[in-house]
Design an enzyme around this catalytic site. Structure first.
Site, PDB file in Angstrom:
ATOM      1  N   SER A 175       0.852  -1.191   0.000  1.00 20.85           N
ATOM      2  CA  SER A 175       0.000   0.000   0.000  1.00 20.85           C
ATOM      3  C   SER A 175       0.893   1.248   0.000  1.00 20.85           C
ATOM      4  O   SER A 175       2.007   1.204   0.546  1.00 20.85           O
ATOM      5  CB  SER A 175      -0.868  -0.011   1.263  1.00 20.85           C
ATOM      6  N   TYR A 188      -2.046  -0.929  10.648  1.00 20.43           N
ATOM      7  CA  TYR A 188      -1.956  -1.216   9.219  1.00 20.43           C
ATOM      8  C   TYR A 188      -0.686  -0.610   8.618  1.00 20.43           C
ATOM      9  O   TYR A 188       0.079  -1.290   7.926  1.00 20.43           O
ATOM     10  CB  TYR A 188      -3.206  -0.657   8.541  1.00 20.43           C
TER      11      TYR A 188
HETATM   12  N1  LIG Z   1      -8.568  -1.407  -0.380  1.00 23.66           N
HETATM   13  C1  LIG Z   1      -7.592  -0.513  -0.368  1.00 23.66           C
HETATM   14  O1  LIG Z   1      -7.825   0.698  -0.270  1.00 23.66           O
HETATM   15  C2  LIG Z   1      -6.160  -0.955  -0.492  1.00 23.66           C
HETATM   16  C3  LIG Z   1      -5.209   0.021  -0.819  1.00 23.66           C
HETATM   17  C4  LIG Z   1      -3.874  -0.365  -0.932  1.00 23.66           C
HETATM   18  C5  LIG Z   1      -3.532  -1.675  -0.726  1.00 23.66           C
HETATM   19  N2  LIG Z   1      -4.479  -2.605  -0.408  1.00 23.66           N
HETATM   20  C6  LIG Z   1      -4.032  -3.977  -0.151  1.00 23.66           C
HETATM   21  O2  LIG Z   1      -4.584  -4.857  -1.099  1.00 23.66           O
HETATM   22  C7  LIG Z   1      -4.763  -6.153  -0.512  1.00 23.66           C
HETATM   23  C8  LIG Z   1      -6.201  -6.607  -0.710  1.00 23.66           C
HETATM   24  O3  LIG Z   1      -7.049  -5.696  -0.027  1.00 23.66           O
HETATM   25  P1  LIG Z   1      -8.606  -5.563  -0.350  1.00 23.66           P
HETATM   26  O4  LIG Z   1      -8.866  -4.130  -0.539  1.00 23.66           O
HETATM   27  O5  LIG Z   1      -8.999  -6.532  -1.399  1.00 23.66           O
HETATM   28  O6  LIG Z   1      -9.210  -5.986   1.070  1.00 23.66           O
HETATM   29  P2  LIG Z   1     -10.508  -6.854   1.427  1.00 23.66           P
HETATM   30  O7  LIG Z   1     -11.570  -6.623   0.434  1.00 23.66           O
HETATM   31  O8  LIG Z   1     -10.795  -6.586   2.871  1.00 23.66           O
HETATM   32  O9  LIG Z   1      -9.970  -8.350   1.250  1.00 23.66           O
HETATM   33  C9  LIG Z   1      -9.008  -8.857   2.119  1.00 23.66           C
HETATM   34  C10 LIG Z   1      -8.747 -10.304   1.724  1.00 23.66           C
HETATM   35  O10 LIG Z   1      -7.819 -10.864   2.652  1.00 23.66           O
HETATM   36  C11 LIG Z   1      -8.349 -12.075   3.179  1.00 23.66           C
HETATM   37  N3  LIG Z   1      -7.850 -12.272   4.530  1.00 23.66           N
HETATM   38  C12 LIG Z   1      -7.924 -11.439   5.589  1.00 23.66           C
HETATM   39  N4  LIG Z   1      -7.341 -11.987   6.659  1.00 23.66           N
HETATM   40  C13 LIG Z   1      -6.875 -13.193   6.275  1.00 23.66           C
HETATM   41  C14 LIG Z   1      -6.176 -14.226   6.929  1.00 23.66           C
HETATM   42  N5  LIG Z   1      -5.845 -14.145   8.226  1.00 23.66           N
HETATM   43  N6  LIG Z   1      -5.844 -15.329   6.220  1.00 23.66           N
HETATM   44  C15 LIG Z   1      -6.175 -15.451   4.917  1.00 23.66           C
HETATM   45  N7  LIG Z   1      -6.847 -14.498   4.237  1.00 23.66           N
HETATM   46  C16 LIG Z   1      -7.188 -13.385   4.909  1.00 23.66           C
HETATM   47  C17 LIG Z   1      -9.864 -11.884   3.112  1.00 23.66           C
HETATM   48  O11 LIG Z   1     -10.551 -13.109   3.026  1.00 23.66           O
HETATM   49  P3  LIG Z   1     -11.265 -13.805   4.307  1.00 23.66           P
HETATM   50  O12 LIG Z   1     -11.881 -12.715   5.110  1.00 23.66           O
HETATM   51  O13 LIG Z   1     -12.201 -14.782   3.722  1.00 23.66           O
HETATM   52  O14 LIG Z   1     -10.157 -14.501   5.011  1.00 23.66           O
HETATM   53  C18 LIG Z   1     -10.005 -11.143   1.801  1.00 23.66           C
HETATM   54  O15 LIG Z   1     -10.020 -12.053   0.724  1.00 23.66           O
HETATM   55  C19 LIG Z   1      -4.371  -5.990   0.955  1.00 23.66           C
HETATM   56  O16 LIG Z   1      -3.061  -6.421   1.144  1.00 23.66           O
HETATM   57  C20 LIG Z   1      -4.481  -4.508   1.189  1.00 23.66           C
HETATM   58  O17 LIG Z   1      -3.647  -4.091   2.237  1.00 23.66           O
HETATM   59  C21 LIG Z   1      -5.791  -2.273  -0.300  1.00 23.66           C
END
Ligand SMILES: NC(=O)c1ccc[n+]([C@@H]2O[C@H](COP(=O)([O-])OP(=O)(O)OC[C@H]3O[C@@H](n4cnc5c(N)ncnc54)[C@H](OP(=O)(O)O)[C@@H]3O)[C@@H](O)[C@H]2O)c1
Length: 302
Positions: A175, A188
């Site tokens: 991120s 985070y």
């Molecule tokens: N959204 C943003 O604004 C943003 C910005 C920059 C970077 N990112 C990064 O992009 C990546 C994906 O984020 P997202 O936005 O798609 O978030 P999200 O919609 O909340 O999805 C998070 C994913 O991680 C899984 N997860 C969470 N805890 C876990 C665990 N202990 N073991 C295995 N799986 C786990 C969740 O599945 P389950 O709950 O089923 O386990 C879900 O599939 C992350 O690394 C995040 O930091 C996001």
């Protein structure tokens, strides 16, 4: 000083100049992207959010097999069905990446049931989204276990075989908050900075390992459930990214063996400003952009 050492010292700036020019030419004329047709891709957190779009994108790019890890069976199953409908073999495993024993156990199950993983995408993450003093100790620990240490365990589980095969790629969904932290999400930001250092160290360590690469992706706010409800002060100036775009650009970077991807590219400005502006000016940028208060509107996603 020895003659040879002096010679290399004098040649060093020329070599640097050559590498800078080569990178500039590559920006205008990128090299041919590699095919993914023989690759087996494992995506942590592949059931929903960006992970789900990554699964679709790897299938679209004709990856041989896609494997999804996560904690919630329902969304893993749905995404798996979607990937199969696209003509790609897909499997899912319930695995909490914050649990080291479970990671090693499920990695063994993957190798026995599906085969060798050649692209590992460390995408799973959680966010508690509070200040230090408002944070529960266990919640603080959980973010570090899932967002940072989880990547240690998955990488330790799959990298040795990639090195043996001389074919592998470790991808990290990081991120921009790894480079520029904000208050109100201390768990985070800390976990993402530490994961950034992990990837930087890993990437340099892989320099002499033929066929094995690493990519770190640093996206700006993306419209998934992760930061749902968070209010940005100037949404038109700083629009949220679409998860499908983040997934597409990530896979493009993998195909080019690109080490770092900042999304959008304007985030490079942030890196430059951070290294040249005085602290007071940087604080004013944070105040003006509303990043001081944006987390007040948000409940966290664990
Ligand atoms: N959204 C943003 O604004 C943003 C910005 C920059 C970077 N990112 C990064 O992009 C990546 C994906 O984020 P997202 O936005 O798609 O978030 P999200 O919609 O909340 O999805 C998070 C994913 O991680 C899984 N997860 C969470 N805890 C876990 C665990 N202990 N073991 C295995 N799986 C786990 C969740 O599945 P389950 O709950 O089923 O386990 C879900 O599939 C992350 O690394 C995040 O930091 C996001």
């Amino acid at each position: 000083m020895e003659c040879r050492a002096l010679g290399s010292l004098l040649l060093f700036p020329l070599h640097m100049l050559y590498l800078v020019l080569k990178a500039a030419v590559r920006m205008v004329r990128p090299p041919r992207p590699r095919e993914l047709s023989g690759e087996t891709v494992l995506i942590t957190g592949g059931g929903r959010g960006i992970g789900r779009h990554l699964a679709h994108e790897f299938a679209r790019q004709r990856a041989k097999k896609v494997i999804l890890w996560g904690r919630t069976e329902k969304c893993l199953k749905e995404t798996c069905e979607e990937v199969k409908m696209m003509g790609t073999e897909c499997h899912y495993f319930i695995c909490d990446v914050g649990n080291r024993e479970e990671v090693y156990r499920q990695a063994k199950a993957v190798r026995e049931k599906v085969g060798d993983v050649t692209i590992l995408v460390n995408n799973a993450a959680v966010v508690h989204g509070k200040s230090l003093m408002d944070s529960d100790d266990d919640a603080l620990l959980k973010s570090q276990h899932v967002n940072t240490l989880g990547q240690f365990w998955t990488t330790k589980a799959f990298l040795p075989r990639m090195l043996e095969l001389q074919n592998g790629h470790i991808v990290c969904l990081n991120s921009v908050l790894a480079l520029s932290a904000i208050p109100g999400a201390i768990d985070y930001c800390t976990s993402k900075s530490s994961s950034f250092a992990f990837m930087e160290s890993l990437t340099l360590g892989l320099l002499d390992c033929p066929g094995v690469h690493a990519t770190t992706v640093l996206p700006f706010h993306t419209s998934t459930e992760m930061f749902q409800g968070m209010k940005v002060r100037f949404p038109n100036l700083f629009p949220s990214l679409k998860p499908e775009m983040v997934a597409r650009k990530t896979v493009e970077s993998v195909k080019l063996n690109q080490a770092i991807l900042l999304l959008p590219w304007t985030m490079h400005l942030l890196v430059i400003l951070k290294s040249i502006l005085p602290t007071a000016a940087l604080e004013e940028i944070h105040r003006f952009s509303g990043s001081y208060t944006c987390m007040n509107t948000f409940k966290g996603r664990t």
